[in-house]
Design a protein around this motif. Structure first.
Motif, PDB file in Angstrom:
ATOM      1  N   GLY A   1       0.803  -1.213   0.000  1.00  0.00           N
ATOM      2  CA  GLY A   1       0.000   0.000   0.000  1.00  0.00           C
ATOM      3  C   GLY A   1       0.838   1.266   0.000  1.00  0.00           C
ATOM      4  N   GLN A   2       1.772   1.359   0.920  1.00  0.00           N
ATOM      5  CA  GLN A   2       2.522   2.610   1.076  1.00  0.00           C
ATOM      6  C   GLN A   2       3.391   2.924  -0.138  1.00  0.00           C
ATOM      7  N   GLU A   3       3.904   1.917  -0.798  1.00  0.00           N
ATOM      8  CA  GLU A   3       4.703   2.168  -2.004  1.00  0.00           C
ATOM      9  C   GLU A   3       3.861   2.760  -3.129  1.00  0.00           C
ATOM     10  N   ARG A   4       2.542   2.620  -3.029  1.00  0.00           N
ATOM     11  CA  ARG A   4       1.624   3.151  -4.031  1.00  0.00           C
ATOM     12  C   ARG A   4       0.886   4.391  -3.542  1.00  0.00           C
ATOM     13  N   GLY A   5       1.337   4.959  -2.442  1.00  0.00           N
ATOM     14  CA  GLY A   5       0.713   6.154  -1.915  1.00  0.00           C
ATOM     15  C   GLY A   5      -0.619   5.920  -1.238  1.00  0.00           C
ATOM     16  N   VAL A   6      -0.883   4.693  -0.817  1.00  0.00           N
ATOM     17  CA  VAL A   6      -2.140   4.338  -0.160  1.00  0.00           C
ATOM     18  C   VAL A   6      -1.918   4.309   1.351  1.00  0.00           C
ATOM     19  N   ALA A   7      -2.750   5.016   2.092  1.00  0.00           N
ATOM     20  CA  ALA A   7      -2.640   5.019   3.548  1.00  0.00           C
ATOM     21  C   ALA A   7      -3.038   3.654   4.103  1.00  0.00           C
ATOM     22  N   VAL A   8      -2.206   3.082   4.946  1.00  0.00           N
ATOM     23  CA  VAL A   8      -2.467   1.765   5.530  1.00  0.00           C
ATOM     24  C   VAL A   8      -2.914   1.953   6.972  1.00  0.00           C
ATOM     25  N   ILE A   9      -4.110   1.475   7.250  1.00  0.00           N
ATOM     26  CA  ILE A   9      -4.762   1.687   8.538  1.00  0.00           C
ATOM     27  C   ILE A   9      -5.052   0.334   9.169  1.00  0.00           C
ATOM     28  N   LEU A  10      -4.734   0.188  10.429  1.00  0.00           N
ATOM     29  CA  LEU A  10      -5.012  -1.063  11.141  1.00  0.00           C
ATOM     30  C   LEU A  10      -6.294  -0.919  11.934  1.00  0.00           C
ATOM     31  N   ASN A  11      -7.080  -1.960  11.947  1.00  0.00           N
ATOM     32  CA  ASN A  11      -8.334  -1.944  12.693  1.00  0.00           C
ATOM     33  C   ASN A  11      -8.096  -2.245  14.174  1.00  0.00           C
ATOM     34  N   ASP A  12      -8.739  -1.480  15.012  1.00  0.00           N
ATOM     35  CA  ASP A  12      -8.918  -1.784  16.451  1.00  0.00           C
ATOM     36  C   ASP A  12      -7.734  -1.523  17.378  1.00  0.00           C
ATOM     37  N   ASN A  13      -6.504  -1.690  16.917  1.00  0.00           N
ATOM     38  CA  ASN A  13      -5.370  -1.806  17.840  1.00  0.00           C
ATOM     39  C   ASN A  13      -4.333  -0.703  17.612  1.00  0.00           C
ATOM     40  N   PRO A  14      -4.447   0.438  18.310  1.00  0.00           N
ATOM     41  CA  PRO A  14      -3.496   1.524  18.084  1.00  0.00           C
ATOM     42  C   PRO A  14      -2.067   1.186  18.473  1.00  0.00           C
ATOM     43  N   GLU A  15      -1.885   0.389  19.520  1.00  0.00           N
ATOM     44  CA  GLU A  15      -0.527   0.027  19.916  1.00  0.00           C
ATOM     45  C   GLU A  15       0.171  -0.750  18.807  1.00  0.00           C
ATOM     46  N   LEU A  16      -0.549  -1.703  18.230  1.00  0.00           N
ATOM     47  CA  LEU A  16       0.028  -2.514  17.167  1.00  0.00           C
ATOM     48  C   LEU A  16       0.183  -1.697  15.886  1.00  0.00           C
ATOM     49  N   ALA A  17      -0.746  -0.797  15.644  1.00  0.00           N
ATOM     50  CA  ALA A  17      -0.632   0.076  14.469  1.00  0.00           C
ATOM     51  C   ALA A  17       0.624   0.934  14.552  1.00  0.00           C
ATOM     52  N   LYS A  18       0.878   1.470  15.722  1.00  0.00           N
ATOM     53  CA  LYS A  18       2.080   2.294  15.934  1.00  0.00           C
ATOM     54  C   LYS A  18       3.345   1.447  15.777  1.00  0.00           C
ATOM     55  N   GLU A  19       3.327   0.287  16.404  1.00  0.00           N
ATOM     56  CA  GLU A  19       4.499  -0.592  16.391  1.00  0.00           C
ATOM     57  C   GLU A  19       4.867  -1.035  14.980  1.00  0.00           C
ATOM     58  N   THR A  20       3.861  -1.300  14.157  1.00  0.00           N
ATOM     59  CA  THR A  20       4.112  -1.896  12.848  1.00  0.00           C
ATOM     60  C   THR A  20       4.229  -0.875  11.722  1.00  0.00           C
ATOM     61  N   GLY A  21       4.197   0.410  12.058  1.00  0.00           N
ATOM     62  CA  GLY A  21       4.427   1.435  11.050  1.00  0.00           C
ATOM     63  C   GLY A  21       3.244   1.754  10.166  1.00  0.00           C
ATOM     64  N   CYS A  22       2.040   1.470  10.650  1.00  0.00           N
ATOM     65  CA  CYS A  22       0.858   1.821   9.880  1.00  0.00           C
ATOM     66  C   CYS A  22       0.659   3.339   9.885  1.00  0.00           C
ATOM     67  N   ASP A  23      -0.062   3.828   8.890  1.00  0.00           N
ATOM     68  CA  ASP A  23      -0.333   5.262   8.795  1.00  0.00           C
ATOM     69  C   ASP A  23      -1.433   5.700   9.748  1.00  0.00           C
ATOM     70  N   GLY A  24      -2.200   4.744  10.248  1.00  0.00           N
ATOM     71  CA  GLY A  24      -3.282   5.124  11.143  1.00  0.00           C
ATOM     72  C   GLY A  24      -3.970   3.921  11.740  1.00  0.00           C
ATOM     73  N   VAL A  25      -5.031   4.224  12.478  1.00  0.00           N
ATOM     74  CA  VAL A  25      -5.818   3.182  13.131  1.00  0.00           C
ATOM     75  C   VAL A  25      -7.290   3.550  13.011  1.00  0.00           C
ATOM     76  N   HIS A  26      -8.130   2.528  12.933  1.00  0.00           N
ATOM     77  CA  HIS A  26      -9.573   2.730  12.950  1.00  0.00           C
ATOM     78  C   HIS A  26     -10.123   2.095  14.205  1.00  0.00           C
ATOM     79  N   VAL A  27     -10.908   2.857  14.962  1.00  0.00           N
ATOM     80  CA  VAL A  27     -11.453   2.333  16.216  1.00  0.00           C
ATOM     81  C   VAL A  27     -12.975   2.372  16.184  1.00  0.00           C
ATOM     82  N   GLY A  28     -13.574   1.347  16.757  1.00  0.00           N
ATOM     83  CA  GLY A  28     -15.013   1.280  16.900  1.00  0.00           C
ATOM     84  C   GLY A  28     -15.453   1.829  18.240  1.00  0.00           C
ATOM     85  N   GLN A  29     -16.751   1.849  18.434  1.00  0.00           N
ATOM     86  CA  GLN A  29     -17.287   2.395  19.683  1.00  0.00           C
ATOM     87  C   GLN A  29     -16.968   1.520  20.882  1.00  0.00           C
TER      88      GLN A  29
END
Length: 220
Positions: A71-99
């Motif tokens: 994704g990132q090599e193509r300019g696509v933002a990579v977002i991890l679901n649910d887990n901000p700690e893991l998103a940060k650790e793995t170099g994702c561009d963001g996180v999506h959280v539910g209620q």
């Protein structure tokens, strides 16, 4: 999509854009990476959400390690679901959280000011306004149509998107059972992004063909 650390493909700011969501299970992540690459190369995609269900953190890490560069090599933002700690650790561009996940403010504190943090708001104007006023980069409404990807406890109507666009500047994502055949009313109602999972990955002609089919539907 705002705040991606990677550059984004140019697009008309009036256009609605695709927001792809992975299948909930990826038995062969390397094979899926090839499918993903073909899909991303087939048209304009703003974001990829990695959403795996009922797997351990190591499985998620492995999936992110394989899919994030695609994704990132193509300019696509990579977002991890649910887990901000893991998103940060793995170099994702963001996180999506539910209620029922990590609260927005906690997710933002973990991810930092430059990351994307999006929030599920179902069919609730109240929840969406709270999220937007707190600083969320986008709010997600749905489900707009029946979906087999996950159990839909809420149902949203297109007039919710119209109302949102008349009131707020925070981008909105439409989600839930969306295909190239039924997306147009949501685009016309004001969705900034159309989130799609099975509508792309289960397309009878393949994921790349599905992305191509969305192109003329999303452009106003």
């Amino acid at each position: 999509m705002a705040k991606s650390r990677s550059s984004e493909p140019a697009s008309d700011p009036r256009d609605c854009r695709l927001y792809l969501i992975t299948p909930p299970v990826l038995p062969d992540v390397e094979a899926f990476a090839a499918t993903l690459a073909a899909a991303l190369d087939a048209g304009d995609v703003a974001a990829l959400q990695i959403r795996l269900k009922d797997v351990d953190d190591d499985t998620v890490r492995r999936a992110v390690d394989v899919l994030r560069p695609v994704g990132q090599e193509r300019g696509v933002a990579v977002i991890l679901n649910d887990n901000p700690e893991l998103a940060k650790e793995t170099g994702c561009d963001g996180v999506h959280v539910g209620q029922e996940d990590t609260p927005y403010k906690q997710a933002r504190a973990i991810m930092g000011p430059d990351a994307i943090v999006g929030v599920t708001c179902h069919d609730s104007r109240h929840l969406a306004m709270i999220a937007a006023e707190s600083g969320a980069d986008y709010v997600a409404f749905g489900a707009f149509f029946p979906t087999t990807t996950k159990e839909a406890k809420f149902h949203a109507e297109p007039d919710l998107l119209e109302w949102w666009q008349s009131m707020m500047t925070t981008p909105c994502v439409a989600i839930g059972g969306i295909t190239a055949e039924n997306a147009r009313p949501l685009v016309e109602a004001g969705a900034d992004f159309i989130a799609v999972s099975s509508g792309v990955w289960a397309h009878p002609q393949g994921a790349a063909a599905a992305v191509q089919a969305f192109g003329p539907v999303l452009a106003l």
